[in-house]
Design a protein around this motif. Structure first.
Motif, mmCIF file in Angstrom:
data_model
loop_
_atom_site.group_PDB
_atom_site.id
_atom_site.type_symbol
_atom_site.label_atom_id
_atom_site.label_comp_id
_atom_site.label_asym_id
_atom_site.label_seq_id
_atom_site.Cartn_x
_atom_site.Cartn_y
_atom_site.Cartn_z
ATOM 1 N N ARG A 24 0.866 -1.081 0.139
ATOM 2 C CA ARG A 24 0.081 0.093 0.075
ATOM 3 C C ARG A 24 1.020 1.102 0.103
ATOM 4 N NH1 ARG A 24 -5.340 -0.758 3.413
ATOM 5 N NH2 ARG A 24 -5.618 -3.102 3.254
ATOM 6 N N ARG A 25 0.510 2.167 -0.826
ATOM 7 C CA ARG A 25 1.330 3.404 -0.945
ATOM 8 C C ARG A 25 2.790 3.250 -1.082
ATOM 9 N NH1 ARG A 25 -1.394 8.287 1.834
ATOM 10 N NH2 ARG A 25 -3.329 8.157 0.967
ATOM 11 N N TRP A 26 3.099 2.201 -2.026
ATOM 12 C CA TRP A 26 4.430 2.175 -2.467
ATOM 13 C C TRP A 26 5.002 3.304 -3.224
ATOM 14 C CZ3 TRP A 26 7.964 1.430 -6.401
ATOM 15 C CH2 TRP A 26 9.000 0.773 -5.993
ATOM 16 N N ARG A 27 6.069 3.708 -2.674
ATOM 17 C CA ARG A 27 6.980 4.890 -3.344
ATOM 18 C C ARG A 27 7.958 4.478 -4.241
ATOM 19 N NH1 ARG A 27 4.899 9.157 -3.041
ATOM 20 N NH2 ARG A 27 6.458 10.592 -3.436
ATOM 21 N N GLY A 28 7.796 4.584 -5.535
ATOM 22 C CA GLY A 28 9.231 4.458 -6.188
ATOM 23 C C GLY A 28 9.822 5.567 -6.878
ATOM 24 N N GLN A 81 0.453 11.429 -14.397
ATOM 25 C CA GLN A 81 0.229 10.509 -13.074
ATOM 26 C C GLN A 81 0.370 9.216 -13.922
ATOM 27 O OE1 GLN A 81 -3.627 11.539 -11.973
ATOM 28 N NE2 GLN A 81 -2.855 12.293 -9.974
ATOM 29 N N ILE A 82 -0.171 8.772 -15.021
ATOM 30 C CA ILE A 82 -0.136 7.589 -15.713
ATOM 31 C C ILE A 82 1.286 7.072 -15.816
ATOM 32 C CG2 ILE A 82 -0.537 6.168 -17.618
ATOM 33 C CD1 ILE A 82 -3.604 7.518 -17.752
ATOM 34 N N GLY A 83 2.300 8.121 -16.518
ATOM 35 C CA GLY A 83 3.425 8.037 -16.583
ATOM 36 C C GLY A 83 4.364 7.868 -15.236
ATOM 37 N N ARG A 84 3.923 8.404 -14.043
ATOM 38 C CA ARG A 84 4.675 8.078 -12.885
ATOM 39 C C ARG A 84 4.325 6.878 -12.487
ATOM 40 N NH1 ARG A 84 3.119 13.722 -12.310
ATOM 41 N NH2 ARG A 84 1.302 13.070 -11.036
ATOM 42 N N ILE A 85 2.784 6.433 -12.452
ATOM 43 C CA ILE A 85 2.969 5.004 -12.010
ATOM 44 C C ILE A 85 3.491 4.004 -12.554
ATOM 45 C CG2 ILE A 85 0.881 3.545 -11.811
ATOM 46 C CD1 ILE A 85 -1.091 6.016 -11.259
ATOM 47 N N ARG A 86 3.396 4.109 -14.127
ATOM 48 C CA ARG A 86 4.128 2.976 -14.872
ATOM 49 C C ARG A 86 5.741 2.959 -14.547
ATOM 50 N NH1 ARG A 86 2.079 1.163 -19.216
ATOM 51 N NH2 ARG A 86 0.045 1.876 -20.096
ATOM 52 N N ALA A 126 10.083 0.010 -11.336
ATOM 53 C CA ALA A 126 11.006 0.072 -10.238
ATOM 54 C C ALA A 126 10.555 -1.106 -9.368
ATOM 55 C CB ALA A 126 10.971 1.261 -9.437
ATOM 56 N N PHE A 127 9.123 -1.168 -9.156
ATOM 57 C CA PHE A 127 8.768 -2.348 -8.152
ATOM 58 C C PHE A 127 9.154 -3.556 -8.943
ATOM 59 C CE2 PHE A 127 5.992 -5.315 -6.412
ATOM 60 C CZ PHE A 127 5.711 -4.901 -5.098
ATOM 61 N N PRO A 155 11.207 -11.515 -8.236
ATOM 62 C CA PRO A 155 11.777 -12.472 -8.892
ATOM 63 C C PRO A 155 12.045 -12.449 -10.558
ATOM 64 C CG PRO A 155 10.957 -13.577 -7.178
ATOM 65 C CD PRO A 155 10.449 -12.127 -7.197
ATOM 66 N N ASP A 156 10.998 -12.180 -11.062
ATOM 67 C CA ASP A 156 10.696 -12.136 -12.683
ATOM 68 C C ASP A 156 11.026 -10.762 -13.241
ATOM 69 O OD1 ASP A 156 10.106 -14.955 -12.719
ATOM 70 O OD2 ASP A 156 7.991 -14.434 -12.893
ATOM 71 N N GLY A 157 11.243 -9.772 -12.366
ATOM 72 C CA GLY A 157 11.657 -8.402 -12.895
ATOM 73 C C GLY A 157 10.890 -7.966 -13.806
ATOM 74 N N GLN A 158 11.497 -7.307 -14.960
ATOM 75 C CA GLN A 158 10.716 -6.681 -16.056
ATOM 76 C C GLN A 158 9.680 -7.742 -16.628
ATOM 77 O OE1 GLN A 158 10.171 -3.525 -16.126
ATOM 78 N NE2 GLN A 158 11.708 -3.424 -14.097
ATOM 79 N N LEU A 159 10.044 -9.059 -16.790
ATOM 80 C CA LEU A 159 9.199 -10.028 -17.135
ATOM 81 C C LEU A 159 8.005 -10.325 -16.525
ATOM 82 C CD1 LEU A 159 11.915 -12.515 -18.371
ATOM 83 C CD2 LEU A 159 10.826 -10.648 -19.664
ATOM 84 N N THR A 160 7.629 -9.530 -15.570
ATOM 85 C CA THR A 160 6.433 -9.907 -14.520
ATOM 86 C C THR A 160 5.360 -9.566 -15.363
ATOM 87 O OG1 THR A 160 7.673 -9.495 -12.403
ATOM 88 C CG2 THR A 160 5.422 -9.163 -12.401
ATOM 89 N N GLU A 161 4.235 -10.186 -15.401
ATOM 90 C CA GLU A 161 3.068 -9.973 -16.071
ATOM 91 C C GLU A 161 2.432 -8.655 -15.247
ATOM 92 O OE1 GLU A 161 -1.375 -11.649 -17.282
ATOM 93 O OE2 GLU A 161 0.065 -12.983 -16.609
ATOM 94 N N MET A 162 2.047 -7.639 -15.767
ATOM 95 C CA MET A 162 1.224 -6.571 -15.041
ATOM 96 C C MET A 162 -0.067 -5.837 -15.492
ATOM 97 S SD MET A 162 4.456 -4.063 -14.715
ATOM 98 C CE MET A 162 5.477 -4.385 -15.972
ATOM 99 N N ARG A 163 -0.693 -5.537 -14.661
ATOM 100 C CA ARG A 163 -2.066 -4.899 -15.183
ATOM 101 C C ARG A 163 -2.335 -3.416 -14.408
ATOM 102 N NH1 ARG A 163 -6.660 -8.171 -13.691
ATOM 103 N NH2 ARG A 163 -7.132 -6.827 -12.191
#
Length: 138
Positions: free
Chosen positions: A51-55, A92-97, A102-103, A108-116
């Protein structure tokens, strides 16, 4: 100039007490909206990772796990769903992306992690509406 209130708006010396109170109410309202959205997702079996993770890009309101997929959730609250959705901006969308990237660098899967990327809206009555994949393809 007095400086920013809790919500980041600038307060002038003459309105500082009112401005600070408005900022405090906005902050607490945001926390309540995030809690409502977290409960909404938890009821459907999703696991809340953060929750409220800062990157590096900024803050992500909620991060959830759906199997192997990570879901990054931006929560917007307003009197109506239409007013809430109007509060999301392209910057905001750009900052979230950027923060999501960063998250993913911490898993473990790094940038290969499936995201939504979901947009969760909370109206003045506390009703929650989730738009799944709201800005996946932007």
């Amino acid at each position: 100039m007095q400086g920013p209130d809790a919500a980041g708006a600038q307060c002038t010396d003459g309105e500082a007490p009112v401005c600070v109170e408005r900022g405090r109410r906005g902050y607490l309202s945001g926390l309540a909206a995030e809690e409502s959205v977290a409960r909404h997702y938890a009821r459907s079996g999703r696991v809340i990772v953060a929750r409220r993770w800062r990157g590096r890009g900024g803050e992500i309101d909620l991060i959830l796990r759906e199997g192997r997929r990570l879901v990054f959730v931006e929560v917007k609250a307003a009197r109506s769903f239409d007013a809430a959705i109007a509060r999301i901006t392209n910057s905001q969308i750009g900052r979230i992306r950027r923060s999501a990237e960063a998250f993913c660098g911490t898993v473990p899967d790094g940038q290969l992690t499936e995201m939504r990327f979901d947009l969760a809206l909370v109206d003045g009555q506390g009703m929650v509406r989730v738009i799944e994949g709201a800005f996946d393809g932007d």
